[in-house]
Design an enzyme around this catalytic site. Structure first.
Site, PDB file in Angstrom:
ATOM      1  N   GLU A  28       0.818  -1.213   0.000  1.00  0.00           N
ATOM      2  CA  GLU A  28       0.000   0.000   0.000  1.00  0.00           C
ATOM      3  C   GLU A  28       0.854   1.266   0.000  1.00  0.00           C
ATOM      4  O   GLU A  28       1.949   1.281   0.589  1.00  0.00           O
ATOM      5  CB  GLU A  28      -0.878   0.021   1.260  1.00  0.00           C
ATOM      6  CG  GLU A  28      -1.832  -1.134   1.314  1.00  0.00           C
ATOM      7  CD  GLU A  28      -2.431  -1.357   2.705  1.00  0.00           C
ATOM      8  OE1 GLU A  28      -3.597  -1.763   2.763  1.00  0.00           O
ATOM      9  OE2 GLU A  28      -1.741  -1.149   3.711  1.00  0.00           O
TER      10      GLU A  28
ATOM     11  N   ASP B  37      -7.569  -4.918   8.995  1.00  0.00           N
ATOM     12  CA  ASP B  37      -7.158  -3.692   8.295  1.00  0.00           C
ATOM     13  C   ASP B  37      -7.049  -3.879   6.790  1.00  0.00           C
ATOM     14  O   ASP B  37      -6.299  -3.182   6.129  1.00  0.00           O
ATOM     15  CB  ASP B  37      -5.823  -3.182   8.887  1.00  0.00           C
ATOM     16  CG  ASP B  37      -4.699  -4.190   8.758  1.00  0.00           C
ATOM     17  OD1 ASP B  37      -4.945  -5.317   8.310  1.00  0.00           O
ATOM     18  OD2 ASP B  37      -3.552  -3.847   9.102  1.00  0.00           O
TER      19      ASP B  37
HETATM   20  P1  NAD Z   1       2.534 -10.688  13.576  1.00  0.00           P
HETATM   21  O1  NAD Z   1       2.356 -11.682  12.478  1.00  0.00           O
HETATM   22  O2  NAD Z   1       3.914 -10.350  14.027  1.00  0.00           O
HETATM   23  O3  NAD Z   1       1.698 -11.138  14.882  1.00  0.00           O
HETATM   24  C1  NAD Z   1       0.386 -11.588  14.816  1.00  0.00           C
HETATM   25  C2  NAD Z   1       0.153 -12.587  15.952  1.00  0.00           C
HETATM   26  O4  NAD Z   1      -1.232 -12.966  15.948  1.00  0.00           O
HETATM   27  C3  NAD Z   1       0.961 -13.875  15.809  1.00  0.00           C
HETATM   28  O5  NAD Z   1       1.734 -14.096  16.974  1.00  0.00           O
HETATM   29  C4  NAD Z   1      -0.111 -14.966  15.604  1.00  0.00           C
HETATM   30  O6  NAD Z   1       0.241 -16.211  16.196  1.00  0.00           O
HETATM   31  C5  NAD Z   1      -1.298 -14.321  16.314  1.00  0.00           C
HETATM   32  N1  NAD Z   1      -2.586 -14.873  15.893  1.00  0.00           N
HETATM   33  C6  NAD Z   1      -3.027 -15.152  14.637  1.00  0.00           C
HETATM   34  N2  NAD Z   1      -4.299 -15.634  14.694  1.00  0.00           N
HETATM   35  C7  NAD Z   1      -4.660 -15.616  15.995  1.00  0.00           C
HETATM   36  C8  NAD Z   1      -5.843 -15.992  16.685  1.00  0.00           C
HETATM   37  N3  NAD Z   1      -6.895 -16.495  16.033  1.00  0.00           N
HETATM   38  N4  NAD Z   1      -5.900 -15.846  18.037  1.00  0.00           N
HETATM   39  C9  NAD Z   1      -4.813 -15.367  18.718  1.00  0.00           C
HETATM   40  N5  NAD Z   1      -3.645 -15.011  18.118  1.00  0.00           N
HETATM   41  C10 NAD Z   1      -3.587 -15.130  16.776  1.00  0.00           C
HETATM   42  O7  NAD Z   1       1.776  -9.366  13.074  1.00  0.00           O
HETATM   43  P2  NAD Z   1       1.931  -7.885  13.655  1.00  0.00           P
HETATM   44  O8  NAD Z   1       2.977  -7.130  12.926  1.00  0.00           O
HETATM   45  O9  NAD Z   1       1.953  -7.943  15.147  1.00  0.00           O
HETATM   46  O10 NAD Z   1       0.535  -7.283  13.160  1.00  0.00           O
HETATM   47  C11 NAD Z   1      -0.673  -7.711  13.748  1.00  0.00           C
HETATM   48  C12 NAD Z   1      -1.830  -7.209  12.934  1.00  0.00           C
HETATM   49  O11 NAD Z   1      -1.922  -5.789  13.052  1.00  0.00           O
HETATM   50  C13 NAD Z   1      -1.722  -7.496  11.445  1.00  0.00           C
HETATM   51  O12 NAD Z   1      -2.975  -7.957  10.990  1.00  0.00           O
HETATM   52  C14 NAD Z   1      -1.366  -6.172  10.822  1.00  0.00           C
HETATM   53  O13 NAD Z   1      -1.830  -6.058   9.505  1.00  0.00           O
HETATM   54  C15 NAD Z   1      -2.108  -5.230  11.761  1.00  0.00           C
HETATM   55  N6  NAD Z   1      -1.587  -3.864  11.819  1.00  0.00           N
HETATM   56  C16 NAD Z   1      -2.491  -2.869  11.907  1.00  0.00           C
HETATM   57  C17 NAD Z   1      -2.057  -1.569  12.009  1.00  0.00           C
HETATM   58  C18 NAD Z   1      -3.056  -0.471  12.160  1.00  0.00           C
HETATM   59  O14 NAD Z   1      -2.704   0.704  12.047  1.00  0.00           O
HETATM   60  N7  NAD Z   1      -4.285  -0.780  12.454  1.00  0.00           N
HETATM   61  C19 NAD Z   1      -0.683  -1.263  11.977  1.00  0.00           C
HETATM   62  C20 NAD Z   1       0.224  -2.318  11.928  1.00  0.00           C
HETATM   63  C21 NAD Z   1      -0.237  -3.621  11.847  1.00  0.00           C
END
Ligand code: NAD
Length: 352
Positions: free
Chosen positions: A66, A237
């Site tokens: 993006e 997101d």
């Molecule tokens: P990451 O992959 O490092 O961590 C995600 C964690 O979620 C992993 O440890 C995984 O095991 C866990 N997980 C997956 N499914 C699960 C479930 N059903 N129950 C419990 N745990 C579960 O990712 P990250 O960098 O920490 O990002 C997390 C999320 O936040 C992503 O979806 C990313 O796109 C989003 N994000 C949003 C913003 C925002 O501004 N809103 C900014 C950054 C990241």
């Protein structure tokens, strides 16, 4: 013209990953989170003057890439960011990013920065800033579902900005929770590792969902969410990527960053296009109400908006003179006579 850090206009300060880590360590992570939140407050309160557009997304089966641009009329900024939930299986990050600030008057870039760490910082600072306006009074306990890359940043922002000192953690991967708890040791947060989402949310004032899965998941079902809770929903997101059961949305007062983007990407993609939501900046400027009673469920449906990256980049730019954590990049061609670009190339051959 925008404040420059480098003396030569053709030299652009570049903040590498190493520089960013040193800035965070030198200033202190909680101070940085508070600092970014202060810049966010300033920019959210002048929200109306920014150029705004939903981010430009290129989707694939595995993820999304993006571009997120904005401008306040003096400074222009954009971020390049990806989201690839399967990456971690190959030892890669789910989210990586870099960004640029430019001077609107000349169009010249004034800073280039890594934004993988900065995105985690700004997302956490935005979450905590939103919660400051929406959470129940005297909130102390937060449940955090999903304990990956964003999680420690989220926990520390809620501690520094909202006074959260008890954390209940759950991740489908117990090792992620162990790592998160180890990293947060010594920061003054009481932590409990929980064996399910249901157990994690018991007694929590705030529930943060920060999981990564490229699907409409149901991390929280309706029965898990009691009255009065504030939900900070981070992981939904993208189109087709949500975390909350639709019934939770129908019971909540929903707060968003920029509706045209959130309706495509956020939890509210599950609702009708005209379902009423409140823009966070309006709460912050007193134009709309935030939480109105202790029984209300408030939901910050976060997707991440360009102005947040702009604020974070501004904050980092303002730390460069003090920290000296940057390198000058020879990024803008600068012939003595502006129209003699080709001549400059030829003279480089003579100079060899
Ligand atoms: P990451 O992959 O490092 O961590 C995600 C964690 O979620 C992993 O440890 C995984 O095991 C866990 N997980 C997956 N499914 C699960 C479930 N059903 N129950 C419990 N745990 C579960 O990712 P990250 O960098 O920490 O990002 C997390 C999320 O936040 C992503 O979806 C990313 O796109 C989003 N994000 C949003 C913003 C925002 O501004 N809103 C900014 C950054 C990241």
């Amino acid at each position: 013209m925008t404040k420059k850090v480098a003396n030569d206009l053709n030299l652009v300060p570049f903040v590498s990953v190493d520089n960013m880590m040193k800035i965070v360590l030198e200033i202190g992570i909680e101070e940085v989170l508070i600092g970014i939140a202060n810049y966010l407050e300033v920019d959210f309160k002048r929200w109306e003057l920014f150029d705004k557009t939903p981010r430009v997304a290129s989707h694939s089966n595995e993820g999304v890439i993006e571009l997120m641009p904005t401008s306040d009329g003096q400074v222009y900024g954009f971020k390049y960011v990806n989201g690839h939930p399967k990456n971690t299986k190959d030892g890669l990050q789910t989210v990586t990013a870099f960004g640029v600030l430019s001077d609107v008057e000349t169009g010249y870039p004034v800073m280039l920065s890594e934004m993988t760490i900065l995105t985690a910082l700004r997302t956490a600072a935005t979450s905590a800033m939103a919660a400051k306006y929406l959470m129940p009074k005297k909130s102390k306990m937060m449940a955090m579902i999903g304990n990956g890359a964003q999680s420690e940043f989220q926990a520390l922002a809620f501690k520094a900005i909202c006074g959260i000192d008890e954390l209940r953690l759950y991740d489908i991967d117990g090792e992620a929770t162990d790592r998160c708890m180890k990293n947060l040791t010594g920061f003054g947060i009481n932590m409990v590792k929980c064996s399910s989402e249901q157990i994690a949310v018991e007694g929590a004032d705030i529930i943060t969902t920060v999981t990564a899965d490229k699907q409409c998941a149901t991390i929280l079902t309706d029965n898990m969410v009691g009255s009065g809770v504030h939900i900070n929903a981070i992981g939904g997101d993208c189109p087709g990527k949500t975390e909350l059961h639709r019934d939770i949305l129908l019971r909540s007062e929903i707060f968003v960053e920029y509706p045209p983007q959130t309706r495509i990407e956020g939890e509210i993609q599950q609702l009708d296009d005209d379902y009423p939501v409140t823009e966070l900046w309006q709460v912050m400027t007193g134009k709309a109400e935030g939480r109105t009673n202790e029984k209300q469920i408030t939901l910050f449906d976060s997707v991440g908006f360009a102005i947040e990256d702009f604020s974070a980049l501004r904050y980092i730019r303002d730390q460069l003179e003090k920290t000296k954590q940057f390198q000058n990049l020879d990024m803008v061609a600068d012939p003595d006579e502006p129209r003699d670009l080709f001549g400059m190339v030829l003279r480089a051959k003579e100079a060899k």
